[in-house]
Write a protein that holds these residues in place. Structure first.
Motif, mmCIF file in Angstrom:
data_model
loop_
_atom_site.group_PDB
_atom_site.id
_atom_site.type_symbol
_atom_site.label_atom_id
_atom_site.label_comp_id
_atom_site.label_asym_id
_atom_site.label_seq_id
_atom_site.Cartn_x
_atom_site.Cartn_y
_atom_site.Cartn_z
ATOM 1 N N SER A 39 8.888 -4.705 -8.747
ATOM 2 C CA SER A 39 9.021 -3.670 -7.713
ATOM 3 C C SER A 39 8.356 -2.393 -8.212
ATOM 4 O O SER A 39 8.141 -2.209 -9.417
ATOM 5 C CB SER A 39 10.495 -3.405 -7.416
ATOM 6 O OG SER A 39 11.078 -2.713 -8.503
ATOM 7 N N ILE A 40 8.065 -1.498 -7.308
ATOM 8 C CA ILE A 40 7.448 -0.224 -7.670
ATOM 9 C C ILE A 40 8.367 0.569 -8.598
ATOM 10 O O ILE A 40 7.917 1.297 -9.477
ATOM 11 C CB ILE A 40 7.037 0.581 -6.409
ATOM 12 C CG1 ILE A 40 6.100 1.729 -6.783
ATOM 13 C CG2 ILE A 40 8.257 1.086 -5.664
ATOM 14 C CD1 ILE A 40 4.740 1.291 -7.214
ATOM 15 N N ASP A 41 9.687 0.407 -8.446
ATOM 16 C CA ASP A 41 10.652 1.104 -9.305
ATOM 17 C C ASP A 41 10.538 0.679 -10.770
ATOM 18 O O ASP A 41 10.911 1.441 -11.658
ATOM 19 C CB ASP A 41 12.086 0.837 -8.832
ATOM 20 C CG ASP A 41 12.366 1.424 -7.465
ATOM 21 O OD1 ASP A 41 11.566 2.260 -6.995
ATOM 22 O OD2 ASP A 41 13.387 1.045 -6.866
ATOM 23 N N PHE A 42 10.052 -0.529 -11.001
ATOM 24 C CA PHE A 42 9.893 -1.018 -12.375
ATOM 25 C C PHE A 42 8.930 -0.117 -13.157
ATOM 26 O O PHE A 42 9.088 0.077 -14.354
ATOM 27 C CB PHE A 42 9.373 -2.460 -12.338
ATOM 28 C CG PHE A 42 9.154 -3.078 -13.693
ATOM 29 C CD1 PHE A 42 10.230 -3.572 -14.417
ATOM 30 C CD2 PHE A 42 7.878 -3.187 -14.227
ATOM 31 C CE1 PHE A 42 10.034 -4.164 -15.656
ATOM 32 C CE2 PHE A 42 7.672 -3.774 -15.464
ATOM 33 C CZ PHE A 42 8.757 -4.265 -16.182
ATOM 34 N N TYR A 43 7.950 0.430 -12.460
ATOM 35 C CA TYR A 43 6.889 1.212 -13.100
ATOM 36 C C TYR A 43 7.235 2.702 -13.144
ATOM 37 O O TYR A 43 6.459 3.547 -12.729
ATOM 38 C CB TYR A 43 5.558 0.957 -12.395
ATOM 39 C CG TYR A 43 5.108 -0.476 -12.564
ATOM 40 C CD1 TYR A 43 4.467 -0.879 -13.723
ATOM 41 C CD2 TYR A 43 5.381 -1.434 -11.590
ATOM 42 C CE1 TYR A 43 4.085 -2.208 -13.902
ATOM 43 C CE2 TYR A 43 4.993 -2.751 -11.763
ATOM 44 C CZ TYR A 43 4.353 -3.129 -12.928
ATOM 45 O OH TYR A 43 3.982 -4.440 -13.106
ATOM 46 N N THR A 44 8.427 3.000 -13.683
ATOM 47 C CA THR A 44 8.843 4.387 -13.885
ATOM 48 C C THR A 44 9.365 4.546 -15.309
ATOM 49 O O THR A 44 9.823 3.573 -15.927
ATOM 50 C CB THR A 44 9.957 4.798 -12.901
ATOM 51 O OG1 THR A 44 11.133 4.023 -13.184
ATOM 52 C CG2 THR A 44 9.526 4.612 -11.448
ATOM 53 N N ARG A 45 9.313 5.759 -15.813
ATOM 54 C CA ARG A 45 9.822 6.044 -17.164
ATOM 55 C C ARG A 45 11.318 5.726 -17.230
ATOM 56 O O ARG A 45 11.790 5.148 -18.208
ATOM 57 C CB ARG A 45 9.570 7.493 -17.539
ATOM 58 C CG ARG A 45 10.056 7.798 -18.964
ATOM 59 C CD ARG A 45 9.848 9.222 -19.349
ATOM 60 N NE ARG A 45 8.434 9.534 -19.314
ATOM 61 C CZ ARG A 45 7.964 10.762 -19.186
ATOM 62 N NH1 ARG A 45 8.780 11.790 -19.094
ATOM 63 N NH2 ARG A 45 6.671 10.987 -19.167
ATOM 64 N N GLU A 46 12.060 6.092 -16.184
ATOM 65 C CA GLU A 46 13.503 5.849 -16.180
ATOM 66 C C GLU A 46 13.817 4.355 -16.235
ATOM 67 O O GLU A 46 14.721 3.925 -16.957
ATOM 68 C CB GLU A 46 14.150 6.487 -14.946
ATOM 69 C CG GLU A 46 15.639 6.310 -14.852
ATOM 70 C CD GLU A 46 16.430 6.919 -16.014
ATOM 71 O OE1 GLU A 46 17.599 6.541 -16.162
ATOM 72 O OE2 GLU A 46 15.891 7.748 -16.779
ATOM 73 N N SER A 47 13.072 3.557 -15.490
ATOM 74 C CA SER A 47 13.272 2.112 -15.521
ATOM 75 C C SER A 47 13.012 1.559 -16.918
ATOM 76 O O SER A 47 13.771 0.717 -17.419
ATOM 77 C CB SER A 47 12.366 1.429 -14.500
ATOM 78 O OG SER A 47 12.508 0.035 -14.568
ATOM 79 N N GLN A 48 11.971 2.030 -17.563
ATOM 80 C CA GLN A 48 11.656 1.543 -18.909
ATOM 81 C C GLN A 48 12.693 2.025 -19.929
ATOM 82 O O GLN A 48 13.063 1.290 -20.839
ATOM 83 C CB GLN A 48 10.243 1.948 -19.318
ATOM 84 C CG GLN A 48 9.169 1.341 -18.442
ATOM 85 C CD GLN A 48 9.364 -0.148 -18.215
ATOM 86 O OE1 GLN A 48 9.508 -0.921 -19.167
ATOM 87 N NE2 GLN A 48 9.376 -0.577 -16.948
ATOM 88 N N ARG A 49 13.198 3.236 -19.744
ATOM 89 C CA ARG A 49 14.254 3.734 -20.628
ATOM 90 C C ARG A 49 15.502 2.851 -20.492
ATOM 91 O O ARG A 49 16.110 2.462 -21.489
ATOM 92 C CB ARG A 49 14.583 5.190 -20.287
ATOM 93 C CG ARG A 49 15.527 5.854 -21.299
ATOM 94 C CD ARG A 49 16.005 7.202 -20.824
ATOM 95 N NE ARG A 49 16.799 7.136 -19.600
ATOM 96 C CZ ARG A 49 18.046 6.630 -19.519
ATOM 97 N NH1 ARG A 49 18.637 6.146 -20.587
ATOM 98 N NH2 ARG A 49 18.680 6.622 -18.370
ATOM 99 N N LYS A 50 15.850 2.485 -19.269
ATOM 100 C CA LYS A 50 17.009 1.611 -19.035
ATOM 101 C C LYS A 50 16.768 0.215 -19.622
ATOM 102 O O LYS A 50 17.693 -0.406 -20.156
ATOM 103 C CB LYS A 50 17.319 1.520 -17.545
ATOM 104 C CG LYS A 50 17.962 2.771 -16.993
ATOM 105 C CD LYS A 50 18.239 2.638 -15.508
ATOM 106 C CE LYS A 50 18.850 3.915 -14.970
ATOM 107 N NZ LYS A 50 19.026 3.866 -13.515
ATOM 108 N N ARG A 51 15.538 -0.286 -19.488
ATOM 109 C CA ARG A 51 15.215 -1.587 -20.088
ATOM 110 C C ARG A 51 15.411 -1.542 -21.593
ATOM 111 O O ARG A 51 15.955 -2.480 -22.184
ATOM 112 C CB ARG A 51 13.769 -1.990 -19.784
ATOM 113 C CG ARG A 51 13.542 -2.485 -18.384
ATOM 114 C CD ARG A 51 12.099 -2.918 -18.160
ATOM 115 N NE ARG A 51 11.812 -4.142 -18.892
ATOM 116 C CZ ARG A 51 10.662 -4.403 -19.514
ATOM 117 N NH1 ARG A 51 9.675 -3.535 -19.507
ATOM 118 N NH2 ARG A 51 10.480 -5.547 -20.151
ATOM 119 N N ILE A 52 14.963 -0.464 -22.223
ATOM 120 C CA ILE A 52 15.106 -0.337 -23.676
ATOM 121 C C ILE A 52 16.581 -0.286 -24.064
ATOM 122 O O ILE A 52 16.991 -0.902 -25.063
ATOM 123 C CB ILE A 52 14.311 0.884 -24.196
ATOM 124 C CG1 ILE A 52 12.805 0.588 -24.070
ATOM 125 C CG2 ILE A 52 14.702 1.228 -25.632
ATOM 126 C CD1 ILE A 52 11.900 1.782 -24.318
#
Length: 178
Positions: A39-52
């Protein structure tokens, strides 16, 4: 940290979220040929921070081990992970990885897979690591074979990628100490 002469692997930290996002955005069309649509939301800094954050939780609970692949100048060039870690009588996991398209064919992923295999067998004491690769992804199959994996068969229409069920070549490696 796991390292060899060309690269090193380490778990992601929160400060990696920008570099991870950059890697994913730069390689979006390349990576999505081989994995699910995001999803487009995947490509955000916040999404990547949550993934980490989730990566760290998965490590603590022995469910998955996610690493960044870094060149010795600290640039992030890929990701590699052991996931669906199963204990008990199985002692197994799946391996998955992505490498920045500009670094394909230079041996970096073979180095990374070799480091993760060593970690999985000697630190995590796993018995088996399995991979699934679309049969037309010859480069990935070569990486796994060079790293000691053997072909086991075809899993028919087992992963949905870009709206289509895709066959996968199943490869595995067994801990030689078992």
């Amino acid at each position: 940290m796991l390292k060899d002469k060309n690269i090193f692997l380490r778990p992601f930290i929160e400060e990696d979220s920008e570099a991870l996002l950059d890697l994913l955005i730069r390689n979006r069309s390349f990576f999505e040929k081989f994995s699910m649509e995001r999803s487009i939301d995947f490509y955000t800094r916040e999404s990547q921070r949550k993934r980490i954050e989730q990566f760290e939780e998965d490590r603590k609970t022995d469910l998955a081990y996610n690493f960044g692949i870094f060149k010795h100048d600290d640039s992030l060039i890929g990701t590699i992970n052991l996931f669906q870690v199963l204990r008990g009588s199985l002692q197994s996991a799946f391996i998955g990885y992505f490498l920045d398209e500009q670094y394909n064919g230079k041996g970096y992923m073979t180095d990374a897979v070799t480091l993760v295999i060593d970690y999985a067998f000697n630190e995590l004491e796993l018995h088996r690591i399995e991979a699934g690769v679309m049969p037309h992804n010859i480069g990935s199959i070569r990486v796994l074979e060079k790293s000691g994996f053997h072909k086991e068969g075809i899993a028919v229409k087992n992963v949905k990628i870009n709206g289509k069920w895709e066959d996968h070549q199943v490869l595995a490696i067994i801990n030689p100490n078992d």
